[in-house]
Structure formats: C-alpha cells, structure tokens
Design an enzyme around this catalytic site. Structure first.
Site, PDB file in Angstrom:
ATOM      1  N   HIS A 142       1.242  -8.054 -18.203  1.00  0.00           N
ATOM      2  CA  HIS A 142       1.762  -8.580 -19.464  1.00  0.00           C
ATOM      3  C   HIS A 142       1.751 -10.108 -19.459  1.00  0.00           C
ATOM      4  O   HIS A 142       2.053 -10.725 -18.435  1.00  0.00           O
ATOM      5  CB  HIS A 142       3.208  -8.069 -19.631  1.00  0.00           C
ATOM      6  CG  HIS A 142       3.878  -8.453 -20.897  1.00  0.00           C
ATOM      7  ND1 HIS A 142       4.143  -7.538 -21.892  1.00  0.00           N
ATOM      8  CD2 HIS A 142       4.364  -9.632 -21.337  1.00  0.00           C
ATOM      9  CE1 HIS A 142       4.761  -8.154 -22.886  1.00  0.00           C
ATOM     10  NE2 HIS A 142       4.905  -9.429 -22.568  1.00  0.00           N
ATOM     11  N   ARG A 143       1.427 -10.703 -20.580  1.00  0.00           N
ATOM     12  CA  ARG A 143       1.364 -12.168 -20.685  1.00  0.00           C
ATOM     13  C   ARG A 143       2.674 -12.819 -20.260  1.00  0.00           C
ATOM     14  O   ARG A 143       3.731 -12.562 -20.829  1.00  0.00           O
ATOM     15  CB  ARG A 143       1.057 -12.573 -22.133  1.00  0.00           C
ATOM     16  CG  ARG A 143       1.218 -14.050 -22.418  1.00  0.00           C
ATOM     17  CD  ARG A 143       0.052 -14.876 -21.840  1.00  0.00           C
ATOM     18  NE  ARG A 143      -1.023 -14.955 -22.792  1.00  0.00           N
ATOM     19  CZ  ARG A 143      -2.259 -14.524 -22.578  1.00  0.00           C
ATOM     20  NH1 ARG A 143      -2.576 -13.961 -21.423  1.00  0.00           N
ATOM     21  NH2 ARG A 143      -3.181 -14.642 -23.498  1.00  0.00           N
ATOM     22  N   HIS A 144       2.596 -13.645 -19.227  1.00  0.00           N
ATOM     23  CA  HIS A 144       3.761 -14.414 -18.801  1.00  0.00           C
ATOM     24  C   HIS A 144       3.299 -15.709 -18.137  1.00  0.00           C
ATOM     25  O   HIS A 144       2.414 -15.714 -17.299  1.00  0.00           O
ATOM     26  CB  HIS A 144       4.657 -13.607 -17.849  1.00  0.00           C
ATOM     27  CG  HIS A 144       4.013 -13.199 -16.570  1.00  0.00           C
ATOM     28  ND1 HIS A 144       3.035 -12.226 -16.480  1.00  0.00           N
ATOM     29  CD2 HIS A 144       4.208 -13.623 -15.286  1.00  0.00           C
ATOM     30  CE1 HIS A 144       2.658 -12.075 -15.232  1.00  0.00           C
ATOM     31  NE2 HIS A 144       3.347 -12.921 -14.478  1.00  0.00           N
ATOM     32  N   MET A 145       3.893 -16.809 -18.555  1.00  0.00           N
ATOM     33  CA  MET A 145       3.688 -18.120 -17.963  1.00  0.00           C
ATOM     34  C   MET A 145       4.939 -18.463 -17.148  1.00  0.00           C
ATOM     35  O   MET A 145       6.044 -18.094 -17.544  1.00  0.00           O
ATOM     36  CB  MET A 145       3.457 -19.182 -19.044  1.00  0.00           C
ATOM     37  CG  MET A 145       2.163 -19.005 -19.836  1.00  0.00           C
ATOM     38  SD  MET A 145       2.219 -17.725 -21.127  1.00  0.00           S
ATOM     39  CE  MET A 145       3.290 -18.496 -22.359  1.00  0.00           C
TER      40      MET A 145
END
Length: 266
Positions: A142-145
């Site tokens: 999942h998109r995570h920065m």
C-alpha cells in the site's frame, strides 16, 4: 505539523503495547571519514512482515493501513492521506504518510503524494524515504511515504554527488510538491526505471530532505541476509545480529550500498 502530536501518540502506543520498536541504540562505524550508524534489531523485528513479490496481491486485500490501528493514528495529511505511526519504528517517532484508498507502492508517485508527504517537513532534521517494491525494501504493498527525524551520515556525500552507486541527485531551490514531482519524474526517466505502460516502476529508493532529493535504482534487497531499504542510503544500517555488523565492516558499507543498487557508470 505532525511531530509534536506524534510524540504523545507514540508514548501512549508504546505503553499500550501497540508500538514495537525494532532497533537498539546506534553504534558508530567509521569508514572513509564517514561516521555510519549501525543498529542491531530487537526481537520485535521478527514480527514485522517482509514483503515478497508473491505476497503483493494478497496484501491489497489484507493490509495494516486499511483500516489502520486507531492507537497509531496521528493526524489527517490532507483530504486523501493519513499520518500514522510506524508500528515497527527504526527511530521514534517514525511516521508513515498513507493513502486512504489503496494505491500500489510500485506505481509512480503523484503530485498529491508529494503534497501530503511534505506536510511533515516543517523541521530541519526531517528525512523522508520511500521504498518502491520489495526489492527496494518495502514491507507493504500500500502507498506509504516515511518520515523520521535524524542525523544523516551521508548528507555531505549526497549533496556533493560523490556516490559510487547509480543515482540522480537534486539540490533544492524550492520545496513544493510540483517542483519535487518534476525532479522525481526527471530522475525516473534518467535512471530508466519507469513508469511503464501500467504506471509501475522498477525498484528504487527515494530520499528527501528540505535541501536535496536522491533517487537510486535497486537490484537486490539483501546481501548475505543483511537487508536494505531507503534509510540505509542515509548511512544508517540495521542488522539481525552483532556479527553482521562485523561482516559489514569487512565487506565495506559503501560497497554494500553499491551492490544493493547499481554501480555508477561514471
């Protein structure tokens, strides 16, 4: 805008057993006049999932960010993102900027991603890093920065561009989402790492401060069982056992970073 609140949330989550720090105090490892930092991970590290290519599809259905654990919630990060504590922090607080809807971690970053991410860069010692895919050290699909507050042992080398591995480095004249996104797209093209027709990129790490951006391709996520993600390219290392620190010293820390990436053609 997140850090003051994150301190209190982290203290509470730790007391509740919801936060599982994975590192010991850092040891200094000197090489070529650089004071690298090395950690031996704690037993909590064994509870952290490590993504593989085969697990990516299933992670889209079973994901720790959808829904997130309430005790790890810090704040909203704009309309479509949320700031959470990393359950398995390298440093504390260790923040994640996560999209509310599922976006694959391997798809190219957007202006909206940068708009949410840079909300955490309101203090000078903030380091952001991004791991594109399991080969680059991503443990979730999942998109995570990510965001931590830390010294950066390799900062001088990064700013000078004197790095032995293939990379693109940019120094900041402005720090806004549109400017950063343009730099980022230029790096992807220059390094020939995507995006492809599906909008997906080959493995890479991105490191970001208010002074510079570094993007580098990745070819493997470990050497001899010593794993690397984006934070390693700041000059900080995590190992499972003390003898692996000795192995790193012998192998060479910059040599290790180079072989986890790609040797510079210059």
């Amino acid at each position: 805008m997140f850090w003051n609140k994150a301190e209190g949330v982290a203290a509470r989550a730790l007391a509740l057993g919801e936060l599982m720090p994975i590192t010991t105090e850092a040891l200094v490892i000197e090489e070529d006049n650089i004071r690298f930092l090395g950690h031996v991970v704690t037993a909590n590290a064994g509870k952290k999932p490590i993504a593989s290519k085969a697990s990516i599809d299933s992670q889209a259905k079973v994901n720790p960010f959808l829904p997130y654990e309430p005790d790890l919630y810090v704040a909203e990060a704009g309309e479509n993102y949320v700031c959470l504590l990393n359950k398995f922090p390298v440093l504390s607080p260790h923040l994640l900027i996560c999209s509310k809807a599922f976006i694959p971690q391997v798809s190219a970053l957007t202006i909206a991603d940068f708009e949410a991410w840079i909300l955490g860069f309101d203090e000078d010692d903030v380091l952001g890093f991004y791991n594109c895919g399991p080969v680059a050290g991503a443990s979730q699909a999942h998109r995570h920065m990510q965001l931590v507050k830390t010294d950066i042992p390799l900062a001088a080398r990064i700013k000078s561009g004197q790095l032995p591995f293939k990379h693109e480095r940019y120094l900041m004249d402005a720090f806004d989402a549109c400017t950063l996104h343009k730099m980022y797209l230029h790096a992807l093209a220059a390094l020939d790492i995507g995006p492809d027709a599906k909008g997906e990129c080959r493995p890479y790490n991105l490191l970001l401060t208010r002074e510079w951006m570094l993007v580098l391709p990745r070819t493997t996520n470990n050497i001899e069982g010593v794993f690397a993600n984006g934070i390693n390219y700041s000059g900080r290392f995590l190992v499972k056992r003390e003898e692996q620190l000795a192995w790193l010293k012998e192998y060479g820390l910059m040599n290790y970073l180079t072989h986890c990436g790609a040797v510079s053609e210059i």
